[in-house]
Every structure is written in C-alpha cells, then in structure tokens.
Design an enzyme around this catalytic site. Structure first.
Site, PDB file in Angstrom:
ATOM      1  N   ARG A 219       0.855  -1.184   0.000  1.00  0.00           N
ATOM      2  CA  ARG A 219       0.000   0.000   0.000  1.00  0.00           C
ATOM      3  C   ARG A 219       0.894   1.238   0.000  1.00  0.00           C
ATOM      4  NH1 ARG A 219      -3.559  -2.579  -1.775  1.00  0.00           N
ATOM      5  NH2 ARG A 219      -5.574  -3.019  -0.856  1.00  0.00           N
ATOM      6  N   HIS A 267      -1.447  -0.047  -9.900  1.00  0.00           N
ATOM      7  CA  HIS A 267      -2.167  -0.969  -8.994  1.00  0.00           C
ATOM      8  C   HIS A 267      -2.638  -2.207  -9.770  1.00  0.00           C
ATOM      9  CE1 HIS A 267      -4.578  -1.174  -4.990  1.00  0.00           C
ATOM     10  NE2 HIS A 267      -4.324  -2.401  -5.451  1.00  0.00           N
TER      11      HIS A 267
HETATM   12  P1  NDP Z   1      -1.865 -10.998   5.233  1.00  0.00           P
HETATM   13  O1  NDP Z   1      -2.824 -10.456   6.224  1.00  0.00           O
HETATM   14  O2  NDP Z   1      -1.925 -12.442   4.880  1.00  0.00           O
HETATM   15  O3  NDP Z   1      -0.383 -10.685   5.701  1.00  0.00           O
HETATM   16  C1  NDP Z   1      -0.015  -9.478   6.267  1.00  0.00           C
HETATM   17  C2  NDP Z   1       1.379  -9.609   6.812  1.00  0.00           C
HETATM   18  O4  NDP Z   1       1.783  -8.335   7.323  1.00  0.00           O
HETATM   19  C3  NDP Z   1       1.477 -10.604   7.980  1.00  0.00           C
HETATM   20  O5  NDP Z   1       2.685 -11.316   7.904  1.00  0.00           O
HETATM   21  C4  NDP Z   1       1.483  -9.679   9.203  1.00  0.00           C
HETATM   22  O6  NDP Z   1       2.178 -10.195  10.319  1.00  0.00           O
HETATM   23  C5  NDP Z   1       2.252  -8.508   8.649  1.00  0.00           C
HETATM   24  N1  NDP Z   1       1.982  -7.303   9.452  1.00  0.00           N
HETATM   25  C6  NDP Z   1       0.811  -6.679   9.662  1.00  0.00           C
HETATM   26  N2  NDP Z   1       0.978  -5.614  10.487  1.00  0.00           N
HETATM   27  C7  NDP Z   1       2.297  -5.576  10.782  1.00  0.00           C
HETATM   28  C8  NDP Z   1       3.091  -4.741  11.586  1.00  0.00           C
HETATM   29  N3  NDP Z   1       2.566  -3.710  12.265  1.00  0.00           N
HETATM   30  N4  NDP Z   1       4.397  -4.998  11.694  1.00  0.00           N
HETATM   31  C9  NDP Z   1       4.950  -6.056  11.028  1.00  0.00           C
HETATM   32  N5  NDP Z   1       4.249  -6.901  10.243  1.00  0.00           N
HETATM   33  C10 NDP Z   1       2.940  -6.669  10.120  1.00  0.00           C
HETATM   34  O7  NDP Z   1      -2.033 -10.093   3.907  1.00  0.00           O
HETATM   35  P2  NDP Z   1      -1.727 -10.498   2.406  1.00  0.00           P
HETATM   36  O8  NDP Z   1      -0.375 -11.083   2.339  1.00  0.00           O
HETATM   37  O9  NDP Z   1      -2.855 -11.246   1.836  1.00  0.00           O
HETATM   38  O10 NDP Z   1      -1.762  -9.047   1.724  1.00  0.00           O
HETATM   39  C11 NDP Z   1      -0.854  -8.042   2.107  1.00  0.00           C
HETATM   40  C12 NDP Z   1      -1.258  -6.720   1.475  1.00  0.00           C
HETATM   41  O11 NDP Z   1      -0.969  -6.719   0.082  1.00  0.00           O
HETATM   42  C13 NDP Z   1      -2.749  -6.388   1.500  1.00  0.00           C
HETATM   43  O12 NDP Z   1      -3.142  -5.928   2.761  1.00  0.00           O
HETATM   44  C14 NDP Z   1      -2.834  -5.324   0.438  1.00  0.00           C
HETATM   45  O13 NDP Z   1      -2.566  -4.067   1.015  1.00  0.00           O
HETATM   46  C15 NDP Z   1      -1.718  -5.695  -0.529  1.00  0.00           C
HETATM   47  N6  NDP Z   1      -2.235  -6.172  -1.811  1.00  0.00           N
HETATM   48  C16 NDP Z   1      -1.908  -5.472  -2.943  1.00  0.00           C
HETATM   49  C17 NDP Z   1      -2.343  -5.898  -4.168  1.00  0.00           C
HETATM   50  C18 NDP Z   1      -1.944  -5.175  -5.390  1.00  0.00           C
HETATM   51  O14 NDP Z   1      -2.434  -5.497  -6.488  1.00  0.00           O
HETATM   52  N7  NDP Z   1      -1.048  -4.216  -5.304  1.00  0.00           N
HETATM   53  C19 NDP Z   1      -3.175  -7.090  -4.322  1.00  0.00           C
HETATM   54  C20 NDP Z   1      -3.460  -7.747  -3.065  1.00  0.00           C
HETATM   55  C21 NDP Z   1      -2.997  -7.297  -1.865  1.00  0.00           C
HETATM   56  P3  NDP Z   1       1.683 -11.532  11.070  1.00  0.00           P
HETATM   57  O15 NDP Z   1       2.024 -12.655  10.112  1.00  0.00           O
HETATM   58  O16 NDP Z   1       2.500 -11.575  12.287  1.00  0.00           O
HETATM   59  O17 NDP Z   1       0.213 -11.385  11.284  1.00  0.00           O
HETATM   60  C1  OXD Z   2      -6.275  -6.014  -2.859  1.00  0.00           C
HETATM   61  C2  OXD Z   2      -5.752  -5.194  -3.936  1.00  0.00           C
HETATM   62  O1  OXD Z   2      -6.164  -5.621  -1.698  1.00  0.00           O
HETATM   63  O2  OXD Z   2      -6.016  -5.511  -5.128  1.00  0.00           O
HETATM   64  O3  OXD Z   2      -6.815  -7.105  -3.142  1.00  0.00           O
HETATM   65  O4  OXD Z   2      -5.041  -4.215  -3.687  1.00  0.00           O
END
Ligand code: NDP
Ligand code: OXD
Length: 304
Positions: A219, A267
C-alpha cells in the site's frame, strides 16, 4: 433459500457465472442478486468500490465477504457489525508472486541497462547470482510468504519480517533494523494499518544499504513519499518500483511519474480472479451455514 447480495454491480458480469457455479459446487442454495431489500440479505459480497457503505439496514446479514485482500477501506466502518472476511485467493497469490519475482529479477539482472540504453552499449559486467542478492520482504502473510518461497526457489536469500514471531522470520524493531540493513531488494507486502503507515520513513530508509531497490505492491501509505524522494535524489535508494499510492490514480503532477529512478505501475500487481475467488466466497457461505469458522476472518482490532 439464502439471499447473497453481490454489492459491486460493475463486477457482476465477470463474477456472476463463477459465483453461481461455485455456490452450486459447495452445495449452497442461494439467490445471487445485485439488489435486494436489506433485511432479506444473508451474506454480502463486498469490495471497496461497492456503492454499499452503510451496513446498518442489513440486519440479517451473517458476514461480509471482501473481494480484496486489503481491508483498510472497510475495517473501520462503524456500521459494520458482522464478521468481515478478506480475500485469500490462489489466483491473486499466483499473480502477486509473478509480479514480485518479475520486478525483483528486473533489478537483480540490471535489465534496464540493455533495454533502455540506445546505441552501441557493450558493458559486459555480469550480474551476481541470485544467491548473492539478499531480498527482504516486509509482511510474511499469504502474499509475502508465497513470494518468499518463489524467490527462495531461485536461490535468493530471503529475510522475512512480520508482526508476530514465526519460524525463520524476524519481528519487532530490532528485527526490522536487521531486515532493512540486509536488503539489496526490499519488497513491502504489509497491510495498511495505523502501525504500518509511514513505516518506511527517513530513518528506516537510511537503514537500507546504499543503492537498495524498493518494490512496493503493498500500500502507498507504507512509505513516507517525501522521505523516499529525498533518498532517491540522494542516490541512497537506487530505484523504487511502486504499484500502490496514497491517492489513486497517482495525480498527474506527482514527482513519481517523472523521477528517473521510479517505476510506476497502476495498482496491477495482483487482481482477484473471479474463478478461484468465487470458490473462496462460496466456501465461506457454506461454512457460515454449517456453523464452522470462517476462512480469513479479519481481526478488527488488529486492522487486517
Ligand atoms: P496478510 O494479512 O496475509 O499478511 C499481512 C502480513 O503483514 C502478515 O505477515 C502480518 O504479520 C504482517 N503485518 C501486519 N501488520 C504488521 C506490523 N505492524 N508490523 C509487522 N508486520 C505486520 O495479507 P496479504 O499477504 O494477503 O496481503 C498483504 C497486502 O498486500 C494487503 O493488505 C494489500 O494491502 C496488498 N495487496 C496489494 C495488491 C496489489 O495489487 N497491489 C493485491 C493484493 C494485496 P503476522 O504474520 O504476524 O500477522
Ligand atoms: C487487494 C488489492 O487488496 O487488489 O486485493 O489491492
């Protein structure tokens, strides 16, 4: 029969055949609609571009099923009292892995030198092997861990960092310092939460080795834009490939568009795929009806 409201009419044509098939496959008998009286709706299939933003009248809805992985646009919605599930879609994960690996390889192999240099460019410097190019991934959830596995499969030494302790993964402030100081390529796959906003500020960017490359499909708000531009101008950060921004579409006059060491992608890192994601939605409705725990339930206090 259940009523399932598909709340993003602009995506209806794409999703309707897949969701209909997936509900039948899951043995769920449902009326799938784009319009219904709110008090008759059992489940809501939502996306951040849904016109539906006030959940108050949906008194019977048992869960809201988000089509996106990111939930920052809905998680703080005070009218939402039902369980909220985010999307973990095998198709979306596959797409993200391909995007991350592709952009890491571009920088690792120095592809731009040959693709973008006109004339008789004959620099025979060979890139190091992947095993010599450390990659750090911030966020080791569904997408970060799949990207890490793919990069490790190509011999990149990958360091992961997440909020909680888990095997083979750093965490905490000391862990972050270690993860950043070791990153020739930094991939950010964190969700946007109050804790992750501006995580990459000037101090943290300064922890990266000189010339490090940032690849951000997470993000936009994870990065302090002014600090990143200053680090790029100073040559401390070698390049930034950015897929996500605080304001989207990225405003036409934003410096990212013209900065010689920034690549903007609109995006498109990974999309929710109708066929595979519909099975996830249908499975969650089946679970809801069977009294089983939902998949990918969002922790509203944690914010993801
Ligand atoms: P998940 O919820 O599966 O994973 C999030 C990860 O971030 C976890 O490992 C979590 O830690 C870690 N995390 C969250 N908060 C913190 C923090 N404060 N400090 C350190 N680590 C943290 O999400 P996804 O992997 O499914 O997706 C990640 C992001 O990717 C989405 O939220 C979205 O913003 C982005 N995205 C972008 C897309 C695009 O097209 N550009 C498409 C899809 C997603 P823990 O394992 O300990 O919980
Ligand atoms: C998602 C994205 O969060 O596309 O799925 O960014």
């Amino acid at each position: 029969m259940l009523t399932v409201l598909f709340a993003t009419p602009s995506l209806w044509a794409e999703f309707q055949p897949h969701l209909t098939a997936a509900l039948a496959e899951a043995g769920v008998s449902a009326r799938l609609v784009t319009e219904a009286r709110p008090e008759e709706v059992d489940y809501i299939v939502y996306s951040p571009i849904s016109p539906l933003q006030d959940f108050t009248p949906y008194t019977r809805a048992k869960a809201v099923l988000n089509l996106w992985a990111g939930v920052e646009k809905i998680v703080g919605n005070q009218t939402l009292t039902q369980p909220l599930c985010r999307m973990v879609d095998p198709g979306l994960t596959e797409g993200m892995v391909e995007w991350v690996v592709g952009h890491c390889l571009r920088h690792h192999l120095g592809m731009d030198r040959h693709i973008l240099n006109p004339g008789h460019f004959w620099d025979q410097t060979c890139p190091p092997l992947a095993r010599e190019r450390p990659v750090t991934i911030l966020g080791m959830g569904a997408l970060g861990s799949a990207s890490a596995a793919a990069l490790r499969g190509m011999n990149f030494p990958v360091t992961g960092w997440s909020r909680t302790a888990k095997p083979g993964c750093l965490h905490g402030e000391d862990g972050l310092k270690q993860a950043l100081s070791n990153a020739a390529i930094l991939v950010t796959l964190l969700p946007k939460t109050p804790e992750t906003e501006n995580l990459l500020n000037a101090d943290r960017l300064a922890m990266l080795p000189k010339g490090a490359v940032i690849v951000n499909p997470g993000r936009g708000a994870l990065i302090d834009d002014d600090a990143l531009l200053a680090a790029l101008d100073a040559g401390h950060v070698g390049h930034a490939t950015l897929d996500v921004f605080r304001v989207e579409p990225l405003p036409k006059d934003h410096r990212y568009w013209t900065h010689p060491r920034v690549t903007v992608t609109p995006h498109i890192a990974a999309d929710t795929r109708p066929s595979s994601s519909s099975r996830v939605i249908a499975e969650n409705i089946r679970r809801g009806e069977a009294g089983e725990p939902y998949l990918h339930l969002v922790d509203r206090t944690r914010g993801y």
